[in-house]
Design an enzyme around this catalytic site. Structure first.
Site, PDB file in Angstrom:
ATOM      1  N   ARG A 143       0.806  -1.217   0.000  1.00  0.00           N
ATOM      2  CA  ARG A 143       0.000   0.000   0.000  1.00  0.00           C
ATOM      3  C   ARG A 143       0.839   1.266   0.000  1.00  0.00           C
ATOM      4  O   ARG A 143       0.355   2.327   0.367  1.00  0.00           O
ATOM      5  CB  ARG A 143      -0.970  -0.038   1.184  1.00  0.00           C
ATOM      6  N   GLY A 204      -3.559 -10.870  11.929  1.00  0.00           N
ATOM      7  CA  GLY A 204      -4.517 -11.218  12.974  1.00  0.00           C
ATOM      8  C   GLY A 204      -5.244 -12.516  12.703  1.00  0.00           C
ATOM      9  O   GLY A 204      -5.563 -13.264  13.641  1.00  0.00           O
ATOM     10  N   ASN A 276      -8.965  -5.822  13.546  1.00  0.00           N
ATOM     11  CA  ASN A 276      -9.964  -6.694  14.177  1.00  0.00           C
ATOM     12  C   ASN A 276      -9.353  -7.597  15.247  1.00  0.00           C
ATOM     13  O   ASN A 276      -8.140  -7.786  15.319  1.00  0.00           O
ATOM     14  CB  ASN A 276     -10.639  -7.563  13.114  1.00  0.00           C
ATOM     15  N   ASP A 318     -15.139  -8.905  12.266  1.00  0.00           N
ATOM     16  CA  ASP A 318     -14.008  -8.554  11.405  1.00  0.00           C
ATOM     17  C   ASP A 318     -14.167  -7.133  10.860  1.00  0.00           C
ATOM     18  O   ASP A 318     -13.773  -6.841   9.737  1.00  0.00           O
ATOM     19  CB  ASP A 318     -13.848  -9.562  10.253  1.00  0.00           C
TER      20      ASP A 318
END
Length: 594
Positions: A143, A204, A276, A318
């Protein structure tokens, strides 16, 4: 059987990255060395000169706003391609072009970094990262990069942070941030602040405990690390209750740092978004679970957490709060306050106040898409009351809206100080269902899927099959009402938003491959152009030799491609276009020369 099926599914969606025998010296292919490079300083980052695009969101405040005004509502229809450069790669291209004094840097899937002439598109150099040959990740994307001094900082899917020579692309030093063998990998763009490079890992879903790490820009040595899930004797640890099936859930509680944060250089405070909880099912980790699904403020010198806003406690959907809130002034009770604004994945738009010490105070929250899990928000704190019928729990199949991809996912919203509006790339009408289970066969942080749900059993559907999904919404910051909404129909909107002083809003990310320009005041479509592929990267604007350019990288893949195919298969009307071509290309547009 479930674990075997899960591994087969992961094998089909994870990307295996092959690295050759390249060494640090030959990872960069130099076509032409950059001879006159303008070093990036803290002063230049603070100033955010609109001629450049030095930060992922254009400025530290996270506005996705360009002060350039050569391209206007009156002439934007004349935009034509100035140049196009193919990256030669597939998968999801999600990085904005970072532009410094006529030099453009673009990171790609597979952790390549390209340096190009921002005026002509000619290549200076290409860096190809040496990922481990057996590395597999869920989101094969990058990103963006960070600039500091005469270096380019690029994170790797193998959990590394790499300092590259801006003139040649040669790697100068490397920091190991996350351990890829336990499932920690980096998709986020790093952020440069006061001589430190800040970035944290994803993971995660593999039981990795999230953190943000500061690395010295000169030495690549660790300055500090702060975990998003507090340990014993740290404030917030009491929100992880020892009751339930996992008494030590904090050790692998998620809270990934998916995206770059924002910064207040005057108050010297960082603002970051926390992902999350892990596993996804909150009943397996009782308590509010700070700082999961929160925005946090931090001291950039020490990494100390100074304040927070948790958007929903004990996250079970989530609904990662991965994007940091924008920093802007807000009118509250007739007064102007230093504020924060954030459209969250849970489908609510939040108005917050920040104070010089780092505290964050809730002001108001309003839904921008339908949410059936929240009954209400507490008017003083913003804490939601839940409808138990739409809260996922172990052993139960639960439906909820918006889907796990949220009312807005990773794409950036934008703020235009001239119109006083915030522009949100929203997805209405998408819901999902899945059945949670207690995974007793897999160890957390083992590099294996560990979310407490089986992706093979995930069902994604439209709440109303006759209605559309993707939207671009314009909200007035101070009246707190919607000014206009553009409906894209049967497509999700996976495009970040750019707005400019010329009164334009740019947005792509739909499955018709269009890049569109809207009138910032009215929402009227003023121009559109079909790209080679859907663009799920942020559009940016910059100037070279007095000429304004608009740049965006097309390249379909990852979640955008997967959700589009699922919804196309499930569409009862036959209106959903599931056939979107892939392939990365950097597109740059400008007005014709006089």
């Amino acid at each position: 059987m479930r674990c075997m099926a899960q591994r087969r599914l992961l094998g089909s969606v994870a990307v295996l990255l092959f690295a050759g025998s390249a060494t640090a010296q030959d990872l960069s292919r130099v076509n032409k060395e950059i001879s006159d490079y303008n070093p990036v300083t803290q002063e230049r980052l603070n100033a955010a000169d609109p001629s450049d695009w030095l930060l992922p969101k254009g400025n530290y405040q996270g506005w996705m706003y360009s002060g350039l005004e050569q391209i206007t509502a009156e002439n934007v229809s004349q935009l034509t391609p100035a140049w196009v450069y193919s990256t030669g790669l597939d998968s999801g291209h999600q990085a904005p072009a970072i532009v410094n004094d006529g030099v453009m840097f673009v990171s790609t899937p597979y952790n390549h970094v390209l340096a190009l002439d921002a005026k002509t598109g000619s290549l200076y150099w290409r860096y190809e990262h040496d990922n481990p040959p057996d590395l597999g990740v869920m989101h094969n994307t990058s990103r963006g990069v960070a600039l500091w001094g005469d270096r380019v900082f690029a994170a790797g899917l193998d959990g590394t942070l790499n300092a590259l020579d801006a003139k040649t692309g040669q790697r100068l030093c490397q920091a190991s941030i996350g351990d890829w063998e336990i499932g920690a990998y980096i998709t986020s763009a790093p952020l440069a602040v006061e001589g430190k490079i800040l970035v944290g890992p994803s993971g995660g879903e593999f039981g990795v405990r999230g953190f943000l790490e500061a690395t010295d820009a000169e030495t690549c040595e660790q300055a500090w690390r702060t975990y998003s899930v507090p340990g014993p004797d740290e404030p917030g640890h009491e929100t992880w209750k020892p009751e339930g099936p996992r008494p030590d859930a904090w050790k692998y509680g998620g809270g990934s740092m998916w995206m770059p944060g924002n910064y207040d250089p005057e108050a010297k405070k960082l603002y970051w978004g926390v992902g999350n909880g892990s596993p996804w099912l909150g009943d397996q980790r009782p308590g509010d679970n700070l700082y999961v699904a929160s925005s946090i403020s931090m001291d950039p010198e020490t990494g100390e957490i100074l304040g927070h806003m948790q958007y929903h406690f004990n996250d079970s959907w989530d609904w990662a709060a991965m994007n940091a809130p924008m920093l802007l002034d807000i009118e509250q009770d007739g007064q102007t306050v230093t504020g924060l604004m954030s459209p969250q994945r849970n489908g609510y738009l939040y108005w917050l106040e920040r104070n010089p010490e780092g505290g964050i105070t809730y002001l108001e929250g309003k839904p921008f898409v339908y949410n059936d899990a929240f009954v209400s928000l507490d008017q003083d704190t913003g804490r939601p009351t839940y409808d138990p019928a739409h809260v996922p729990t172990t052993g139960n199949k639960v439906e909820y809206c918006p889907s796990l991809w949220g009312g807005k996912n990773y794409p950036y919203e934008a703020y235009n100080p001239q119109t006083g509006m915030i522009y949100i790339p929203a997805n209405e009408n998408v819901c999902n269902s899945w059945t949670g289970f207690l995974d007793e066969d897999t160890e957390p942080a083992s590099g294996q899927w560990w979310a407490g749900m089986d992706l093979a059993e995930l069902k994604v559907f439209l709440r109303d099959p006759q209605e559309g999904v993707g939207q671009l919404q314009a909200w007035n910051v101070n009246t707190r009402e919607v000014e206009w909404t553009h409906e894209f129909g049967k497509t999700m909107n996976w495009g970040s938003v750019l707005t400019t002083a010329g009164g334009i809003v740019f947005n792509a990310g739909t499955n018709d491959r269009m890049l569109r320009a809207f009138d910032a005041e009215s929402g009227e479509v003023l121009w559109e152009f079909p790209l080679n592929s859907a663009a799920i990267s942020p559009p940016v604007s910059y100037e070279v030799d007095g000429k304004q350019y608009i740049a965006i990288t097309a390249g379909y893949g990852v979640d955008a491609q997967w959700t589009n195919s699922v919804l196309a298969d499930a569409d009862e009307t036959g209106e959903w276009n599931g056939d979107v071509p892939v392939g990365g290309a950097i597109w740059v547009f400008a007005l014709p020369d006089a």
